[in-house]
Design a protein around this motif. Structure first.
Motif, short mmCIF file in Angstrom:
data_model
loop_
_atom_site.label_atom_id
_atom_site.label_comp_id
_atom_site.label_asym_id
_atom_site.label_seq_id
_atom_site.Cartn_x
_atom_site.Cartn_y
_atom_site.Cartn_z
N GLY A 45 -47.50 12.42 -25.83
CA GLY A 45 -48.32 13.44 -26.48
C GLY A 45 -48.60 14.63 -25.58
O GLY A 45 -48.47 15.78 -26.00
N ILE A 46 -48.97 14.36 -24.33
CA ILE A 46 -49.34 15.46 -23.45
C ILE A 46 -48.11 16.30 -23.10
O ILE A 46 -48.16 17.53 -23.07
CB ILE A 46 -50.01 14.93 -22.16
CG1 ILE A 46 -51.32 14.22 -22.50
CG2 ILE A 46 -50.25 16.05 -21.18
CD1 ILE A 46 -52.42 15.11 -22.92
N LEU A 69 -47.29 18.95 -25.47
CA LEU A 69 -48.11 20.17 -25.50
C LEU A 69 -47.41 21.31 -24.74
O LEU A 69 -47.75 22.47 -24.94
CB LEU A 69 -49.47 19.91 -24.87
CG LEU A 69 -50.43 19.03 -25.66
CD1 LEU A 69 -51.75 18.94 -24.95
CD2 LEU A 69 -50.63 19.58 -27.05
N ILE A 103 -44.77 22.61 -25.22
CA ILE A 103 -44.10 23.51 -26.15
C ILE A 103 -44.90 24.79 -26.36
O ILE A 103 -44.34 25.86 -26.56
CB ILE A 103 -43.86 22.79 -27.50
CG1 ILE A 103 -43.13 23.67 -28.50
CG2 ILE A 103 -45.15 22.36 -28.13
CD1 ILE A 103 -41.72 23.87 -28.15
N PHE A 104 -46.24 24.69 -26.28
CA PHE A 104 -47.05 25.89 -26.47
C PHE A 104 -46.75 26.93 -25.40
O PHE A 104 -46.76 28.12 -25.69
CB PHE A 104 -48.54 25.53 -26.43
CG PHE A 104 -49.00 24.87 -27.69
CD1 PHE A 104 -48.90 25.53 -28.90
CD2 PHE A 104 -49.51 23.59 -27.66
CE1 PHE A 104 -49.29 24.91 -30.06
CE2 PHE A 104 -49.91 22.98 -28.82
CZ PHE A 104 -49.80 23.63 -30.02
N VAL A 147 -43.53 28.58 -26.58
CA VAL A 147 -43.69 29.37 -27.79
C VAL A 147 -44.54 30.62 -27.51
O VAL A 147 -44.18 31.74 -27.88
CB VAL A 147 -44.33 28.51 -28.89
CG1 VAL A 147 -44.74 29.37 -30.05
CG2 VAL A 147 -43.37 27.44 -29.34
N LEU A 148 -45.67 30.43 -26.82
CA LEU A 148 -46.55 31.57 -26.56
C LEU A 148 -45.91 32.54 -25.59
O LEU A 148 -46.04 33.76 -25.73
CB LEU A 148 -47.89 31.07 -26.01
CG LEU A 148 -48.72 30.29 -27.02
CD1 LEU A 148 -49.94 29.71 -26.36
CD2 LEU A 148 -49.12 31.18 -28.18
N ALA A 195 -38.14 31.21 -28.63
CA ALA A 195 -39.34 30.42 -28.84
C ALA A 195 -39.30 29.72 -30.19
O ALA A 195 -39.63 28.54 -30.30
CB ALA A 195 -40.57 31.31 -28.74
N LEU A 196 -38.84 30.45 -31.22
CA LEU A 196 -38.77 29.85 -32.56
C LEU A 196 -37.81 28.68 -32.58
O LEU A 196 -38.09 27.61 -33.11
CB LEU A 196 -38.32 30.90 -33.57
CG LEU A 196 -39.38 31.91 -33.99
CD1 LEU A 196 -38.78 32.93 -34.90
CD2 LEU A 196 -40.51 31.19 -34.68
N ALA A 253 -38.74 24.73 -33.41
CA ALA A 253 -38.07 23.99 -34.48
C ALA A 253 -37.36 22.77 -33.91
O ALA A 253 -37.44 21.67 -34.46
CB ALA A 253 -37.08 24.90 -35.18
N VAL A 269 -39.91 20.01 -32.73
CA VAL A 269 -40.55 19.29 -33.83
C VAL A 269 -39.56 18.33 -34.47
O VAL A 269 -39.88 17.20 -34.80
CB VAL A 269 -41.10 20.30 -34.87
CG1 VAL A 269 -41.53 19.59 -36.12
CG2 VAL A 269 -42.28 21.05 -34.28
N GLU A 309 -38.68 15.38 -31.88
CA GLU A 309 -39.78 14.53 -31.43
C GLU A 309 -39.92 13.32 -32.34
O GLU A 309 -40.24 12.22 -31.89
CB GLU A 309 -41.07 15.33 -31.43
CG GLU A 309 -42.11 14.70 -30.55
CD GLU A 309 -43.10 15.72 -30.09
OE1 GLU A 309 -43.81 16.25 -30.94
OE2 GLU A 309 -43.14 15.99 -28.89
#
Lengths: 168, 439
Positions: B121-122, B125, B127-128, B131-132, B146-147, B151, B154, B157
């Motif tokens: 899970g951690i 994270l 990915i942010f 993406v950002l 980033a897009l 994709a 997600v 995973e």
């Protein structure tokens, strides 16, 4: 002592970032503050020794739903939303209502503190190992509600797929 | 007195472990990059970096210094705060995920009872950060990268998570330490009980770490450098660090779940106890090779460096051999599992990363629609079938009393049958389906 500091830190973080989610104009910053609020809530779960709840909060909300949020936000033209009015003309009414509800809650806690019975906190060892306990309860005592919820989610998922599907 | 020592150990050991991980990881990353360049060079019949230090051994340090003193450019129209913080998110997520890893029975920061979920899970994270970072750069290439990354992550995973679930069913626990102990009690590593799950995890983890052949978020020929196009200097180095940290994390998850963690091969069989000498023997071999190469170096300093390196390897061999002496083992019974456990764990992680490199230099890059099809139409259905198969095998074994040797091969064969059918159906559909302007 340390417990309280940690709790107030996460609580303040969650509350402040939740306010910032609705007040910031830039929608990407809103999303970031929403992630912060969700992670701060996860931190409170962790402090309560609910490790499973903590990690589910992180994986599902922060890692799953918010990634999709950010993904969609990036496809939107931000310039338009920056120039639109952020609130409509009744914002003061909403604020008033929120304050009244908040006052109610504070009053209820303040009055109830002396009247309502507070249970003894459960010893930390009673909830160990929390993941196994969650699993046993979900698949034992609450099997039927769990399955009903699963089927509901499945129906929603199939519905979404059918609606998004192009005509072949 | 004893209680005080116990208390101090309970506080200081995790702290020291954390400092070691944070301090050593950038260096390790640098050397993984060097290893990657060397492996790539070898596969392409070149020499790779040779200039800095003997055989390029100091190249990572030179690279790090170069990146640190390079100018940190922030584009004019970028969202500065987010641009500034994005690489940090990626690095923090990767390093935080390491805290639940059990590198040997004694080297672990925290043994959480949701350990494996925590790591998965951690690290997700991170990915942010990608993406950002891609969004805030205010560049089309970055945004597209980033897009694609979001994709891809997600999609894959889910497959990786289901592959993990399969192995977790076998272990019956989420704690990294207990997963490894379960494999010890079980007698074999879970890769032999769930080979299909391991295969799914390998493919999905390559996609999750954005590596070739799934490196579409940073495909050079299409997107310059994807989400890190606008980054330079130190911030770019942070992204690089995050990427390689994530590689180490997924390799560690695979090692813990499928490859027996810190366990020696044939840990339960006394006939294979001679494998205890393997760590020292390997170190002596590497050290001897360094000494053998030393006189052949062109410069005096390099000769000296190789000598020192060889002697250092001999030193490590001595340390690894120490617990094999009966008297030392009696005095410090925890030394052997600790040292040898860490050795085997790191060896397995290294092999897994080597496998990644191997795949990177062997396969051409996938197209984006191919990537999505592989993920959604092959890996995810297969991973669900795999979980069902393992569940069936466990029922056969535990409730009906079948032996391991019949239950697991049977369900594996069934899963492979489904895999064959999925592949065949996908190919058939491919021939009917013509993609028009789809990417």
């Amino acid at each position: 002592m340390l417990d309280q500091i940690v709790f107030y830190f996460f609580a303040a973080l969650a509350a402040i970032s939740a306010v910032l989610v609705v007040t910031r104009r830039n929608i990407v910053q809103c999303a970031i503050f929403l992630i912060t609020a969700l992670l701060a809530t996860a931190g409170i779960f962790l402090q309560l020794h609910a490790e499973f709840l903590f990690i589910v909060q992180v994986i599902l909300y922060a890692g799953g739903i918010m990634v999709l949020f950010v993904f969609v936000i990036m496809l939107i033209n931000l310039d338009i939303s920056l120039h639109q009015a952020q609130y409509n003309r009744q914002w003061w009414l909403g604020l008033l209502l929120a304050l009244v509800v908040g006052a109610h809650l504070i009053l209820a806690v303040a009055v109830g503190r002396s009247v309502l019975p507070f249970g003894e906190p459960a010893p930390a060892t009673m909830l160990e190992p929390s993941t196994q306990i969650v699993g046993r309860t979900l698949f034992g005592e609450y099997m039927l509600p769990f399955e009903i919820a699963s089927i509901l989610l499945l129906v929603a998922m199939i519905g979404a797929v059918v609606m998004a599907k192009k005509k072949v | 007195m004893h209680a005080v020592i116990q208390y101090l150990i309970s506080i200081w050991v995790p702290l020291v472990c954390a400092l070691v991980i944070v301090g050593v990881l950038p260096l390790v990353t640098g050397y993984i990059v060097l290893m990657e360049r060397k492996v790539m060079a070898d596969m392409q019949a070149r020499l790779g970096p040779m200039r800095v230090g003997p055989h390029g051994l100091l190249q990572p340090i030179a690279d790090a210094v170069k990146l640190l003193i390079k100018e940190d450019i922030i584009p004019d129209e970028a969202d500065k705060a987010i641009f500034w913080i994005a690489p940090l998110i990626s690095v923090t997520a990767g390093m935080l995920a390491m805290s639940a890893l059990a590198i040997g029975p004694w080297f672990q920061i925290a043994d959480l009872n949701v350990g494996l979920l925590f790591i998965v899970g951690i690290s997700a994270l991170g990915i942010f950060g990608i993406v950002l970072g891609g969004w805030s750069s205010n560049s089309h290439y970055s945004l597209l990268g980033a897009l694609r990354s979001a994709a891809q992550l997600v999609s894959y995973e889910t497959a990786a998570g289901m592959a993990v679930v399969g192995a977790l069913l076998l272990a019956g626990t989420l704690s990294t330490r207990e997963i490894v102990t379960a494999q010890g009690d079980y007698g074999t590593w879970f890769i032999f009980a769930a080979p299909v799950g391991f295969f799914i995890y390998v493919v999905a983890s390559i996609a999750e770490t954005n590596r070739a052949p799934f490196d579409l978020p940073e495909a050079e020929s299409e997107l310059v450098a994807g989400y890190m196009t606008e980054y330079s200097g130190f911030r770019w180095a942070l992204y690089f660090l995050a990427e390689y940290t994530n590689m180490v994390v997924v390799a560690s998850i695979a090692t813990t779940l499928f490859l027996g963690g810190w366990l020696r091969p044939f840990a339960g069989t006394p006939a294979f106890n001679f494998l205890d000498y393997f760590p020292s023997a390997l170190m002596i071999f590497v050290g001897a090779y360094c000494l053998y190469r030393a006189p052949k170096q062109p410069v005096k300093v390099q000769q000296l460096f190789m000598m020192v390196l060889g002697l250092a390897f001999f030193g490590v061999a001595l340390i690894l051999a120490a617990p094999l002496i009966g008297r030392v083992n009696d005095m410090l019974p925890g030394l052997k599992p600790g040292l040898h456990g860490a050795f085997w764990f790191l060896l397995k992680v290294g092999s897994y990363i080597y496998l990644f490199m191997w795949l990177r230099f062997t396969f051409p890059r996938y197209r984006f629609d191919q990537l999505m099809r592989l993920g959604w139409q092959f890996l995810i259905p297969l991973s669900i079938v795999n979980v069902m198969g393992i569940g069936l095998a466990l029922v056969l074994h535990r409730q009906w009393g079948w032996s391991h040797w019949t239950a697991f091969p049977l369900t594996t064969a069934l899963t492979l049958l489904v895999a064959g059918w999925l592949g065949w159906a996908g190919e058939k559909k491919d021939k009917e389906h013509v993609f028009v302007g789809e990417s």
